[in-house]
Design a protein around this motif. Structure first.
Motif, PDB file in Angstrom:
ATOM      1  N   PHE A 125       0.756  -1.302  -0.117  1.00 44.47           N
ATOM      2  CA  PHE A 125       0.004  -0.187  -0.119  1.00 44.47           C
ATOM      3  C   PHE A 125       0.814   1.300   0.131  1.00 44.47           C
ATOM      4  O   PHE A 125       0.460   2.378   0.768  1.00 44.47           O
ATOM      5  CB  PHE A 125      -1.036   0.059   1.176  1.00 44.47           C
ATOM      6  N   SER A 126       2.245   1.139  -0.686  1.00 48.76           N
ATOM      7  CA  SER A 126       2.763   2.433  -0.709  1.00 48.76           C
ATOM      8  C   SER A 126       2.589   3.696  -1.358  1.00 48.76           C
ATOM      9  O   SER A 126       2.943   4.745  -1.317  1.00 48.76           O
ATOM     10  CB  SER A 126       4.340   1.800  -1.064  1.00 48.76           C
ATOM     11  N   SER A 127       1.338   3.387  -2.290  1.00 44.45           N
ATOM     12  CA  SER A 127       1.100   4.391  -3.249  1.00 44.45           C
ATOM     13  C   SER A 127       0.111   5.249  -2.510  1.00 44.45           C
ATOM     14  O   SER A 127      -0.391   6.217  -2.957  1.00 44.45           O
ATOM     15  CB  SER A 127       0.149   3.937  -4.258  1.00 44.45           C
ATOM     16  N   GLY A 128       0.174   5.273  -0.984  1.00 45.28           N
ATOM     17  CA  GLY A 128      -0.538   6.157  -0.266  1.00 45.28           C
ATOM     18  C   GLY A 128      -2.055   5.722  -0.036  1.00 45.28           C
ATOM     19  O   GLY A 128      -2.789   6.472   0.719  1.00 45.28           O
ATOM     20  N   GLU A 129      -2.526   4.621  -0.225  1.00 48.10           N
ATOM     21  CA  GLU A 129      -3.769   4.086  -0.218  1.00 48.10           C
ATOM     22  C   GLU A 129      -3.728   3.396   1.329  1.00 48.10           C
ATOM     23  O   GLU A 129      -2.946   3.293   1.982  1.00 48.10           O
ATOM     24  CB  GLU A 129      -4.055   2.544  -0.978  1.00 48.10           C
ATOM     25  N   THR A 130      -5.074   3.864   1.773  1.00 46.63           N
ATOM     26  CA  THR A 130      -5.158   3.347   3.245  1.00 46.63           C
ATOM     27  C   THR A 130      -5.550   1.775   3.376  1.00 46.63           C
ATOM     28  O   THR A 130      -5.886   1.195   2.267  1.00 46.63           O
ATOM     29  CB  THR A 130      -6.418   4.061   3.946  1.00 46.63           C
ATOM     30  N   TYR A 131      -4.976   1.028   4.310  1.00 44.81           N
ATOM     31  CA  TYR A 131      -5.391  -0.350   4.452  1.00 44.81           C
ATOM     32  C   TYR A 131      -6.782  -0.740   4.501  1.00 44.81           C
ATOM     33  O   TYR A 131      -7.616   0.345   5.052  1.00 44.81           O
ATOM     34  CB  TYR A 131      -4.687  -0.748   5.926  1.00 44.81           C
ATOM     35  N   PRO A 132      -7.223  -1.600   3.907  1.00 44.58           N
ATOM     36  CA  PRO A 132      -8.743  -2.157   4.005  1.00 44.58           C
ATOM     37  C   PRO A 132      -8.915  -2.336   5.316  1.00 44.58           C
ATOM     38  O   PRO A 132      -8.161  -3.056   6.140  1.00 44.58           O
ATOM     39  CB  PRO A 132      -8.717  -3.305   3.015  1.00 44.58           C
ATOM     40  N   GLY A 133     -10.274  -1.791   5.925  1.00 45.78           N
ATOM     41  CA  GLY A 133     -10.551  -2.243   7.101  1.00 45.78           C
ATOM     42  C   GLY A 133     -10.634  -3.675   7.365  1.00 45.78           C
ATOM     43  O   GLY A 133     -10.238  -4.102   8.611  1.00 45.78           O
ATOM     44  N   TRP A 134     -11.140  -4.518   6.805  1.00 49.79           N
ATOM     45  CA  TRP A 134     -11.158  -5.989   6.905  1.00 49.79           C
ATOM     46  C   TRP A 134      -9.831  -6.440   7.430  1.00 49.79           C
ATOM     47  O   TRP A 134      -9.702  -7.414   8.111  1.00 49.79           O
ATOM     48  CB  TRP A 134     -11.696  -6.768   5.790  1.00 49.79           C
ATOM     49  N   ALA A 135      -8.562  -6.205   6.601  1.00 51.35           N
ATOM     50  CA  ALA A 135      -7.155  -6.495   7.000  1.00 51.35           C
ATOM     51  C   ALA A 135      -6.700  -6.193   8.244  1.00 51.35           C
ATOM     52  O   ALA A 135      -6.129  -6.696   8.936  1.00 51.35           O
ATOM     53  CB  ALA A 135      -6.454  -6.130   5.726  1.00 51.35           C
ATOM     54  N   VAL A 136      -7.154  -4.458   8.502  1.00 51.58           N
ATOM     55  CA  VAL A 136      -6.452  -4.056   9.925  1.00 51.58           C
ATOM     56  C   VAL A 136      -7.294  -4.879  10.917  1.00 51.58           C
ATOM     57  O   VAL A 136      -6.570  -5.266  12.020  1.00 51.58           O
ATOM     58  CB  VAL A 136      -7.001  -2.665   9.892  1.00 51.58           C
ATOM     59  N   ASP A 137      -8.442  -5.171  10.822  1.00 48.71           N
ATOM     60  CA  ASP A 137      -9.566  -5.954  11.820  1.00 48.71           C
ATOM     61  C   ASP A 137      -8.869  -7.500  11.876  1.00 48.71           C
ATOM     62  O   ASP A 137      -8.717  -7.729  12.982  1.00 48.71           O
ATOM     63  CB  ASP A 137     -10.741  -5.851  11.434  1.00 48.71           C
ATOM     64  N   ALA A 138      -8.856  -7.981  10.926  1.00 46.80           N
ATOM     65  CA  ALA A 138      -8.370  -9.304  10.798  1.00 46.80           C
ATOM     66  C   ALA A 138      -6.953  -9.565  11.701  1.00 46.80           C
ATOM     67  O   ALA A 138      -6.840 -10.440  12.496  1.00 46.80           O
ATOM     68  CB  ALA A 138      -8.381 -10.056   9.441  1.00 46.80           C
ATOM     69  N   LEU A 139      -5.842  -8.643  11.172  1.00 43.07           N
ATOM     70  CA  LEU A 139      -4.730  -8.854  11.881  1.00 43.07           C
ATOM     71  C   LEU A 139      -4.620  -8.313  13.233  1.00 43.07           C
ATOM     72  O   LEU A 139      -3.930  -8.973  13.992  1.00 43.07           O
ATOM     73  CB  LEU A 139      -3.807  -7.938  10.783  1.00 43.07           C
ATOM     74  N   ALA A 140      -5.432  -7.369  13.572  1.00 44.65           N
ATOM     75  CA  ALA A 140      -5.557  -6.945  14.929  1.00 44.65           C
ATOM     76  C   ALA A 140      -6.094  -8.142  15.888  1.00 44.65           C
ATOM     77  O   ALA A 140      -5.433  -8.240  16.963  1.00 44.65           O
ATOM     78  CB  ALA A 140      -6.405  -5.855  14.988  1.00 44.65           C
ATOM     79  N   SER A 141      -6.896  -9.099  15.109  1.00 42.40           N
ATOM     80  CA  SER A 141      -7.522 -10.120  16.137  1.00 42.40           C
ATOM     81  C   SER A 141      -6.350 -11.113  16.359  1.00 42.40           C
ATOM     82  O   SER A 141      -6.640 -12.038  17.273  1.00 42.40           O
ATOM     83  CB  SER A 141      -8.644 -10.773  15.290  1.00 42.40           C
ATOM     84  N   VAL A 142      -5.306 -11.092  15.633  1.00 38.20           N
ATOM     85  CA  VAL A 142      -4.053 -11.894  15.864  1.00 38.20           C
ATOM     86  C   VAL A 142      -2.815 -11.066  16.450  1.00 38.20           C
ATOM     87  O   VAL A 142      -1.771 -11.642  16.289  1.00 38.20           O
ATOM     88  CB  VAL A 142      -3.987 -12.796  14.586  1.00 38.20           C
ATOM     89  N   ASN A 143      -3.178  -9.960  17.039  1.00 40.00           N
ATOM     90  CA  ASN A 143      -2.199  -9.303  17.601  1.00 40.00           C
ATOM     91  C   ASN A 143      -1.385  -8.383  16.649  1.00 40.00           C
ATOM     92  O   ASN A 143       0.162  -8.357  17.131  1.00 40.00           O
ATOM     93  CB  ASN A 143      -1.483  -9.744  18.794  1.00 40.00           C
ATOM     94  N   ILE A 144      -1.427  -8.505  15.431  1.00 39.55           N
ATOM     95  CA  ILE A 144      -0.571  -7.743  14.326  1.00 39.55           C
ATOM     96  C   ILE A 144      -1.077  -6.289  14.207  1.00 39.55           C
ATOM     97  O   ILE A 144      -2.160  -6.292  13.517  1.00 39.55           O
ATOM     98  CB  ILE A 144      -0.439  -8.459  13.200  1.00 39.55           C
TER      99      ILE A 144
END
Ligand SMILES: [Zn+2]
Length: 147
Positions: A125-144
């Motif tokens: 996501f280096s082009s400045g796009e924001t991370y998709p919410g589903w990825a942020v939430d899914a990774l947060a659920s495994v402490n990343i």
């Protein structure tokens, strides 16, 4: 589990983080037939005009036979007349997937998988796009956490 597809590779890395051991195994070959080349920063649509005079390989850091021998411009021109272009991109995409999975495996062995995921996502996501919410939430659920 089905994610909204922004990038196959993002789905794959998030799935590994969640402990899933299945993913879309035909994606690298199916997508190649449409001229889509997988790269660490997303994908290149080789049929697009912008690649007509682009003489670098699909991915300058890739060690596959396609990237060692052919330019984006060559593949762009070849795509119009010969199915061999699809075959060259397929070879690259399979190589990309193998390299990605090898990197995932190595980071797990070296106990640095969370850092691997963070670096992978930053590059994807280096082009400045924001991370998709589903990825942020899914990774947060495994402490990343993604910054
Ligand atoms: Zn390649």
């Amino acid at each position: 589990m089905m994610f909204v597809r922004r990038s196959y590779a993002v789905d794959l890395v998030v799935c590994v983080a969640l402990g899933c051991d299945m993913f879309d195994c035909v994606f690298p070959t199916r997508t190649a037939r449409f001229g889509s080349a997988l790269v660490p920063w997303g994908s290149l649509q080789i049929k697009q005009k912008q690649y007509a005079k682009d003489f670098q390989p699909i991915d300058p850091e890739c060690e596959c036979p396609t990237c060692k021998r052919h330019s984006r411009a060559y593949l762009h021109a070849l795509f119009k007349s010969d199915t061999a272009a699809m075959h060259h991109i397929t070879i690259h995409n399979i190589s990309y997937q193998l390299t990605l999975m090898r990197s995932v495996r190595q980071s797990i062995i070296e106990q640095r998988f969370p850092e691997f995921v963070q670096n992978f996502m930053r590059r994807m996501f280096s082009s400045g796009e924001t991370y998709p919410g589903w990825a942020v939430d899914a990774l947060a659920s495994v402490n990343i956490t993604l910054e």
